[in-house]
Design an enzyme around this catalytic site. Sequence first.
Site, PDB file in Angstrom:
ATOM      1  N   GLU A  45       4.289   2.052  -8.354  1.00  0.00           N
ATOM      2  CA  GLU A  45       4.231   3.111  -9.376  1.00  0.00           C
ATOM      3  C   GLU A  45       3.041   2.816 -10.281  1.00  0.00           C
ATOM      4  OE1 GLU A  45       7.936   3.364 -11.483  1.00  0.00           O
ATOM      5  OE2 GLU A  45       9.033   3.954  -9.663  1.00  0.00           O
TER       6      GLU A  45
ATOM      7  N   GLY B 246       3.182  -2.289  -9.898  1.00  0.00           N
ATOM      8  CA  GLY B 246       2.462  -2.643  -8.670  1.00  0.00           C
ATOM      9  C   GLY B 246       2.963  -3.994  -8.203  1.00  0.00           C
ATOM     10  N   SER B 247       2.250  -5.061  -8.655  1.00  0.00           N
ATOM     11  CA  SER B 247       2.735  -6.410  -8.333  1.00  0.00           C
ATOM     12  C   SER B 247       4.103  -6.658  -8.958  1.00  0.00           C
ATOM     13  CB  SER B 247       1.741  -7.457  -8.855  1.00  0.00           C
ATOM     14  OG  SER B 247       0.551  -7.404  -8.108  1.00  0.00           O
TER      15      SER B 247
ATOM     16  N   TRP C 104      -0.382   5.076  -4.637  1.00  0.00           N
ATOM     17  CA  TRP C 104      -1.000   4.344  -3.509  1.00  0.00           C
ATOM     18  C   TRP C 104      -0.160   4.416  -2.245  1.00  0.00           C
ATOM     19  CZ3 TRP C 104      -5.071   4.164  -6.170  1.00  0.00           C
ATOM     20  CH2 TRP C 104      -5.139   3.598  -7.437  1.00  0.00           C
TER      21      TRP C 104
ATOM     22  N   ARG D 231       4.067  -7.636   5.938  1.00  0.00           N
ATOM     23  CA  ARG D 231       2.976  -8.604   5.734  1.00  0.00           C
ATOM     24  C   ARG D 231       2.498  -9.171   7.068  1.00  0.00           C
ATOM     25  NH1 ARG D 231       5.921 -10.518   0.088  1.00  0.00           N
ATOM     26  NH2 ARG D 231       5.173  -8.667  -1.031  1.00  0.00           N
TER      27      ARG D 231
ATOM     28  N   GLN E 232     -24.300 -10.868   7.026  1.00  0.00           N
ATOM     29  CA  GLN E 232     -25.399 -11.828   6.800  1.00  0.00           C
ATOM     30  C   GLN E 232     -26.199 -12.049   8.087  1.00  0.00           C
ATOM     31  OE1 GLN E 232     -25.988 -12.676   3.809  1.00  0.00           O
ATOM     32  NE2 GLN E 232     -27.639 -14.157   4.104  1.00  0.00           N
ATOM     33  N   ILE E 233     -25.480 -12.172   9.190  1.00  0.00           N
ATOM     34  CA  ILE E 233     -26.150 -12.396  10.480  1.00  0.00           C
ATOM     35  C   ILE E 233     -26.963 -11.165  10.881  1.00  0.00           C
ATOM     36  CG2 ILE E 233     -25.692 -12.700  12.971  1.00  0.00           C
ATOM     37  CD1 ILE E 233     -23.431 -14.687  12.079  1.00  0.00           C
TER      38      ILE E 233
ATOM     39  N   GLU F 258       0.494  -4.351   0.154  1.00  0.00           N
ATOM     40  CA  GLU F 258       1.697  -5.072   0.625  1.00  0.00           C
ATOM     41  C   GLU F 258       1.802  -6.468   0.001  1.00  0.00           C
ATOM     42  OE1 GLU F 258       3.200  -4.267   4.461  1.00  0.00           O
ATOM     43  OE2 GLU F 258       2.136  -2.367   4.618  1.00  0.00           O
TER      44      GLU F 258
END
Length: 381
Positions: A127, A131-132, A156, A243, A336-337, A363
């Site tokens: 909400e 969140g957390s 979200w 997860r 980067q490569i 999540e």
Amino acid sequence: MNFDLTEEHLMIQESAKDFALNEIAPSAVHRDKTAEFPAEIVKKMGELGFMGMMVPPEFGGAGLDTISYVLAMIEISKVDASVGVIMSVNNSLVCYGLEKYGSDFVKEKYLIPLAKGEKLGAFALSEPEAGSDATKQKTTADKDGDYFVLNGIKNWITNGTTADYVLVMATTNKELAHKGISTFIVEKGTPGFDHGVQEDKLGIRSSDTCSLTFQNCKVPATNMVWEEGKGFNFAMNTLNGGRIGIASQAVGIAEASLEAAIKYSKERKAFGQTISNFQAIQFMLSDMAVRVDAAKLLTLKSAALKDAGKPYYKEAAMAKLYASKVAVQNALDAIQIHGGYGYVREYLVERYLRDAKITEIYEGTSEIQKVVIARALLDNK
Ligand code: CAA
């Protein structure tokens, strides 16, 4: 300990890879640009059993184990992490919870079409101010005869505008704090239920994310999942499996980054030779490969524990914490490569970075995974 995959696992991995390369890859770049939802792809995935992989066949699913799900999630996310999260939410957060905690009525009416992929599901816990800190739910569900009346806002929500059925966590008894939260199935089109506009996201752009509003939205009491007051436990238990799904998605992105980096390093020439000859590049590739393997092993371990009916919540949090970090780091190294070419859309690696970042957030953020892991360690679990 046996690290070999079974024949069945290898077959599922191969069929997910074929599907990803032939059906998902051709439109992935276009959908990243336009943020179009992959409706046709999701429909085909349902027909092939990818949307209810772990649900028993009697409830419309493919009846496979979590290892199979991890392998399929990796192959699909390797090609398009947007499709990966759509699949993960339907499988882990919606089908799993309904199968484990749903009444016969709920399984018959909602789980079967969701597991067959005929309908799509969403999971609404977050909400604006929860969140957390997910116990601080403000959405309410007040009893009114044979119904509950829902009021509140959810944020979200993956599959938010497209889902046919949404699992909504809401407070049925404020006095009891998180033990007063319950879970309801709300059907798209129910009066009082609406969605906001699609979020304009950094990555996983063709997945659909929005807020949901409930204004005097009447839901039959029979649509409550599990028991009154069990909604927070429902959310936490389903998120443990979720997860594993997001860890798999992250492994897919990390592996895609490694493969892109190897390919490019063997093509690109500098100082008269391919850049793969340089130790600076070789060291980066080695680190990337070790990270992919470690992340994959953690993810498969958590899946194996779940399949064995053993506690897996700490291992799922570890897998997600590590794999999401690896997804971001591998995407950065791949860029980067590629040098300047990695920074433009001509190559896929810039999308991998944009897609990877969310795996450290949704999540349960990386910080929340650490809280979960630390509490388990301190409680000796
Ligand atoms: N597994 C099972 N149960 C758990 C759990 C877990 N991993 N973590 C907590 N719980 C249970 C506790 O056992 C406790 O249950 P009882 O009251 O029955 O004993 C209850 O939850 C409350 O736990 P705490 O007292 O530890 O509560 P807290 O407020 O201190 O911490 C938290 C809880 C772990 C921080 C939790 O709020 C959390 O996980 N937050 C993150 C939420 C999250 O992951 N949101 C993701 C949104 S969904 C999403 O992203 C979907 C999408 O669309 C992609």
